[in-house]
Scaffold this motif. Structure first.
Motif, PDB file in Angstrom:
ATOM      1  N   SER A 164       0.910  -1.059   0.351  1.00 15.07           N
ATOM      2  CA  SER A 164       0.404  -0.039   0.062  1.00 15.07           C
ATOM      3  C   SER A 164       0.356   0.866   0.107  1.00 15.07           C
ATOM      4  CB  SER A 164      -1.069   0.428   1.056  1.00 15.07           C
ATOM      5  OG  SER A 164      -2.023  -1.010   1.362  1.00 15.07           O
ATOM      6  N   LEU A 165       2.204   0.855  -0.511  1.00 15.84           N
ATOM      7  CA  LEU A 165       3.114   2.554  -0.500  1.00 15.84           C
ATOM      8  C   LEU A 165       2.782   2.823  -1.793  1.00 15.84           C
ATOM      9  CD1 LEU A 165       6.121   0.766   2.071  1.00 15.84           C
ATOM     10  CD2 LEU A 165       3.780   2.203   1.905  1.00 15.84           C
ATOM     11  N   TYR A 166       3.512   4.510  -1.806  1.00 15.39           N
ATOM     12  CA  TYR A 166       3.681   4.913  -3.347  1.00 15.39           C
ATOM     13  C   TYR A 166       4.947   6.147  -3.510  1.00 15.39           C
ATOM     14  CZ  TYR A 166      -1.453   4.397  -4.548  1.00 15.39           C
ATOM     15  OH  TYR A 166      -2.631   3.721  -4.805  1.00 15.39           O
ATOM     16  N   LEU A 167       5.566   5.759  -4.505  1.00 16.84           N
ATOM     17  CA  LEU A 167       6.964   6.482  -4.703  1.00 16.84           C
ATOM     18  C   LEU A 167       7.105   7.381  -5.785  1.00 16.84           C
ATOM     19  CD1 LEU A 167       9.145   3.570  -4.588  1.00 16.84           C
ATOM     20  CD2 LEU A 167       8.341   4.594  -2.796  1.00 16.84           C
ATOM     21  N   GLU A 168       7.913   8.205  -4.780  1.00 16.97           N
ATOM     22  CA  GLU A 168       7.650   9.668  -6.203  1.00 16.97           C
ATOM     23  C   GLU A 168       8.731   9.222  -7.748  1.00 16.97           C
ATOM     24  OE1 GLU A 168      10.105  14.291  -6.104  1.00 16.97           O
ATOM     25  OE2 GLU A 168      10.029  13.026  -4.542  1.00 16.97           O
ATOM     26  N   SER A 169       7.520   9.323  -8.155  1.00 18.09           N
ATOM     27  CA  SER A 169       8.375   9.606  -9.618  1.00 18.09           C
ATOM     28  C   SER A 169       8.558  10.533 -10.664  1.00 18.09           C
ATOM     29  CB  SER A 169       7.289   8.318 -10.776  1.00 18.09           C
ATOM     30  OG  SER A 169       6.056   9.534 -10.881  1.00 18.09           O
ATOM     31  N   ASN A 170       8.971  10.714 -11.921  1.00 20.33           N
ATOM     32  CA  ASN A 170       9.026  11.715 -12.691  1.00 20.33           C
ATOM     33  C   ASN A 170       8.435  12.923 -12.981  1.00 20.33           C
ATOM     34  OD1 ASN A 170      12.104  10.800 -11.893  1.00 20.33           O
ATOM     35  ND2 ASN A 170      12.082  10.011 -14.846  1.00 20.33           N
ATOM     36  N   ASN A 171       7.486  11.571 -13.099  1.00 20.40           N
ATOM     37  CA  ASN A 171       6.055  13.038 -13.347  1.00 20.40           C
ATOM     38  C   ASN A 171       5.132  12.855 -12.310  1.00 20.40           C
ATOM     39  OD1 ASN A 171       4.329  13.885 -15.900  1.00 20.40           O
ATOM     40  ND2 ASN A 171       3.110  12.105 -15.428  1.00 20.40           N
ATOM     41  N   SER A 172       5.125  12.572 -11.011  1.00 22.18           N
ATOM     42  CA  SER A 172       3.931  13.167  -9.709  1.00 22.18           C
ATOM     43  C   SER A 172       4.908  14.548  -9.263  1.00 22.18           C
ATOM     44  CB  SER A 172       4.321  12.050  -8.743  1.00 22.18           C
ATOM     45  OG  SER A 172       6.112  12.658  -8.040  1.00 22.18           O
ATOM     46  N   GLY A 173       5.408  14.811  -9.866  1.00 23.61           N
ATOM     47  CA  GLY A 173       6.037  16.530  -8.893  1.00 23.61           C
ATOM     48  C   GLY A 173       6.335  15.578  -7.415  1.00 23.61           C
ATOM     49  N   ALA A 174       7.224  16.925  -7.245  1.00 23.91           N
ATOM     50  CA  ALA A 174       8.046  16.760  -5.330  1.00 23.91           C
ATOM     51  C   ALA A 174       6.883  16.999  -4.637  1.00 23.91           C
ATOM     52  CB  ALA A 174       8.838  17.705  -5.776  1.00 23.91           C
TER      53      ALA A 174
END
Length: 264
Positions: free
Chosen positions: A192-202
């Motif tokens: 149930s975890l999400y990670l930051e990506s190049n298109n998610s924004g900081a």
């Protein structure tokens, strides 16, 4: 070989992927904080048999003649709509109402989640089910509640309040919320975890109820936003679409067999 056969193969691959997405949604129908997926399709390159021509003085224009070559997977989207609420009466179960995610410190860096079932470890630190520390609005972790604390409560703005062993009220800790400009761009990492990506924004770490961030509801959990009725409908669509494409292949095969049988 007939183009319809390859078009049917591409359709079968696409609907198989759609069925995979639907199956994952259904398997997570009771997963806290889960956001459902959606498969979309695009047509493949079309083969032009006759190009378009514009009108002349003595003749009108002619449209192009093209034969499509099948379909392909366009995208697999995460739909970040609000999930339903489940009351638990556990003061460490937290639900987010609105935009944002809880922030966790993991051995590999920061991770983000909508699953708000938190616990206290042996040292009184607030952690998730995998032992990752919950991050406060000051970007520090872990948030700590002493073993002898009583009357634990978490306010809508994320303030952690409790009565310590000496009978004093403590409220100097606050849970932080991460806001992303494009939450659909986050990468799922399991658990149930999400990670930051190049298109998610900081991520922008803010206090709950501020700058458009979610409100925290204690003693409740946000459940999955999967709608079983919708998923079963999509399952039927995927099954029939797959079945129709197999018919294209078998029909094309019968035509090829007739061609082969011309020479006996």
């Amino acid at each position: 070989m007939l183009r319809s056969m390859y078009a049917g193969i591409s359709g079968m691959k696409g609907f198989q992927t759609k069925l995979d997405v639907v199956g994952n949604n259904i398997s997570n129908v009771n997963t806290s904080g889960f956001k459902k997926g959606r498969a979309t399709f695009q047509d493949l390159l079309s083969q032009t048999t006759t190009g378009a021509s514009g009108p002349t003085d003595n003749r009108g224009g002619v449209n192009p003649s093209q034969v499509g070559l099948g379909s392909q997977l366009g995208s697999i989207d995460d739909i970040h709509t609000q999930g339903s609420s489940q009351t638990t009466d556990n003061p460490l179960d937290l639900q987010l109402e609105g935009d944002g995610m809880f922030v966790l410190d993991t051995p590999d860096g920061r991770a983000y989640t909508r699953a708000g079932n938190f616990y206290l470890d042996s040292e009184g630190n607030m952690v998730n089910s995998d032992g990752y520390y919950l991050v406060g609005s000051d970007e520090n972790s872990p948030l700590n509640i002493p073993e002898d604390a009583t009357s634990i409560s978490i306010e809508k703005d994320g303030t952690v309040t409790y009565v310590d062993g000496e009978g004093d009220v403590q409220d100097d800790q606050q849970i932080g919320i991460a806001i992303f400009s494009n939450p659909e761009g986050l990468e799922k990492d399991g658990g149930s975890l999400y990670l930051e990506s190049n298109n998610s924004g900081a991520p922008d770490l803010v206090e709950p109820e501020s700058e458009g961030a979610a409100t925290i509801v204690s003693r409740a959990l946000e459940m999955s936003n999967v709608d079983l009725a919708e998923e079963f409908t999509e399952m039927i669509t995927a099954q029939r679409g797959f079945q129709a494409n197999t018919r294209i292949i078998t029909t094309s095969d019968e035509i090829l067999q007739e061609l082969v049988n011309l020479k006996r």
